[in-house]
Design a protein around this motif. Structure first.
Motif, mmCIF file in Angstrom:
data_model
loop_
_atom_site.group_PDB
_atom_site.id
_atom_site.type_symbol
_atom_site.label_atom_id
_atom_site.label_comp_id
_atom_site.label_asym_id
_atom_site.label_seq_id
_atom_site.Cartn_x
_atom_site.Cartn_y
_atom_site.Cartn_z
ATOM 1 N N LEU A 177 0.769 -0.773 0.138
ATOM 2 C CA LEU A 177 -0.276 -0.252 -0.061
ATOM 3 C C LEU A 177 0.685 1.186 0.430
ATOM 4 N N GLN A 178 1.601 1.478 1.105
ATOM 5 C CA GLN A 178 2.880 2.596 0.984
ATOM 6 C C GLN A 178 2.868 3.047 -0.608
ATOM 7 N N MET A 179 4.160 1.617 -1.299
ATOM 8 C CA MET A 179 5.051 1.473 -2.535
ATOM 9 C C MET A 179 3.602 2.241 -3.142
ATOM 10 N N ARG A 180 2.496 1.727 -3.191
ATOM 11 C CA ARG A 180 1.723 2.621 -4.366
ATOM 12 C C ARG A 180 1.126 3.637 -4.547
ATOM 13 N N SER B 114 4.283 0.821 -9.606
ATOM 14 C CA SER B 114 4.098 0.045 -9.995
ATOM 15 C C SER B 114 3.698 -1.080 -10.107
ATOM 16 N N PHE B 115 2.525 -1.813 -10.190
ATOM 17 C CA PHE B 115 2.160 -3.101 -8.893
ATOM 18 C C PHE B 115 3.423 -3.914 -9.744
ATOM 19 N N LYS B 116 4.205 -3.833 -10.587
ATOM 20 C CA LYS B 116 5.675 -4.437 -11.720
ATOM 21 C C LYS B 116 6.829 -4.420 -11.067
ATOM 22 N N GLU B 117 6.637 -2.868 -10.887
ATOM 23 C CA GLU B 117 7.619 -3.080 -9.439
ATOM 24 C C GLU B 117 8.106 -2.873 -7.957
ATOM 25 N N ILE B 118 6.749 -3.130 -7.792
ATOM 26 C CA ILE B 118 6.423 -3.543 -6.495
ATOM 27 C C ILE B 118 6.682 -5.496 -6.261
ATOM 28 N N ALA B 119 6.237 -5.487 -7.091
ATOM 29 C CA ALA B 119 6.431 -7.626 -7.333
ATOM 30 C C ALA B 119 7.838 -7.419 -6.930
ATOM 31 N N GLU B 120 8.944 -6.731 -7.901
ATOM 32 C CA GLU B 120 10.694 -6.816 -8.157
ATOM 33 C C GLU B 120 10.832 -6.214 -6.725
ATOM 34 N N SER C 119 4.794 -12.607 -6.952
ATOM 35 C CA SER C 119 4.180 -12.506 -8.713
ATOM 36 C C SER C 119 3.215 -11.380 -8.422
ATOM 37 N N ILE C 120 3.770 -10.381 -9.642
ATOM 38 C CA ILE C 120 2.282 -9.421 -9.607
ATOM 39 C C ILE C 120 0.756 -9.480 -9.197
ATOM 40 N N ASN C 121 0.887 -11.319 -9.013
ATOM 41 C CA ASN C 121 -1.118 -10.563 -9.173
ATOM 42 C C ASN C 121 -0.662 -10.929 -7.312
ATOM 43 N N THR C 122 0.289 -11.042 -6.779
ATOM 44 C CA THR C 122 0.015 -11.476 -5.536
ATOM 45 C C THR C 122 -0.018 -9.882 -4.649
ATOM 46 N N ALA C 123 1.254 -9.080 -5.667
ATOM 47 C CA ALA C 123 1.567 -8.122 -5.430
ATOM 48 C C ALA C 123 -0.029 -7.717 -5.289
ATOM 49 N N LEU C 124 -0.818 -7.226 -6.377
ATOM 50 C CA LEU C 124 -1.795 -7.034 -6.728
ATOM 51 C C LEU C 124 -3.059 -7.587 -5.619
ATOM 52 N N GLY C 125 -2.781 -9.162 -5.378
ATOM 53 C CA GLY C 125 -3.975 -9.337 -3.908
ATOM 54 C C GLY C 125 -3.676 -8.813 -2.582
ATOM 55 N N ARG C 126 -2.356 -8.282 -2.492
ATOM 56 C CA ARG C 126 -1.961 -7.745 -0.952
ATOM 57 C C ARG C 126 -2.703 -6.641 -1.009
#
Length: 194
Positions: free
Chosen positions: A146-149, A155-161, A166-173
């Motif tokens: 949440l803080q990163m976004r 982006s969710f890609k950057e958060i995932a990295e 994975s991007i899906n896990t980042a989106l889920g969180r």
């Protein structure tokens, strides 16, 4: 004299058992602090008095219905009621911007409005403070996403990295963070929208 020395919880109990003087002691005990809090937001004596009275009308209704359960936290509870009534006052007088919660991240639109005047800035600061406090109650992985976004605009890609998921896990969180944040907002009676 005995009532004047009693703790808030004792006074509340006595009031719910029919002792009207107990409420009078509570009101007198916090009159100055509550009035000062309200006045610091509205800068008007008459409005301060109205909101003060409305606050205690809500307090009385809640106590009479037996719905009070903020053990040992009477003043913060009363301040929260007053805070919500102050926001309602500004909304009714069309002096506060409106924010809708329909979009996924609209909770944060409040913090991104640069056109606020001093009145609105006070409300924005309080909401930002309340929101930050609630975010700290989220699980750590949800807080990070949440803080990163929201604050770092990643982006969710950057958060995932960055977090090694994975991007899906980042989106889920992020999704769970927002669901939990909305639940906390409702539980704490924080007013963000109409």
């Amino acid at each position: 004299m005995e009532l004047l020395q009693a703790k808030d919880a004792t006074l509340i109990q006595k009031y719910t058992q029919g002792d009207e003087r107990a409420l009078e002691v509570l009101i007198n005990r916090y009159n100055t602090r509550l009035s000062s809090f309200i006045y610091s937001k509205v800068f008007d004596k008459e409005i301060t008095e109205d909101i003060f009275q409305d606050t205690f009308v809500k307090v009385i209704r809640t106590l009479k219905r037996g719905k009070y359960n903020e053990e040992g936290k009477f003043l913060p509870w009363v301040i929260r009621i007053a805070h919500n009534l102050i926001i309602d006052h500004f909304r009714k007088s069309n002096r506060m911007p409106r924010y809708e919660m329909g979009e996924e991240y609209s909770l944060f639109s409040i913090m991104q409005d640069g056109s606020l005047n001093a009145e609105h800035q006070l409300i924005q600061d309080q909401i930002t403070e309340d929101l930050a406090s609630l975010i700290r109650q989220l699980p750590e992985d949800q807080q990070k996403v949440l803080q990163m976004r929201m604050y770092q605009e990643m982006s969710f890609k950057e958060i995932a990295e960055r977090t090694g998921v994975s991007i899906n896990t980042a989106l889920g969180r992020m999704r769970y963070a927002l669901i939990n944040l909305r639940r906390l907002i409702e539980e704490h009676s924080i007013v963000l929208t109409n």
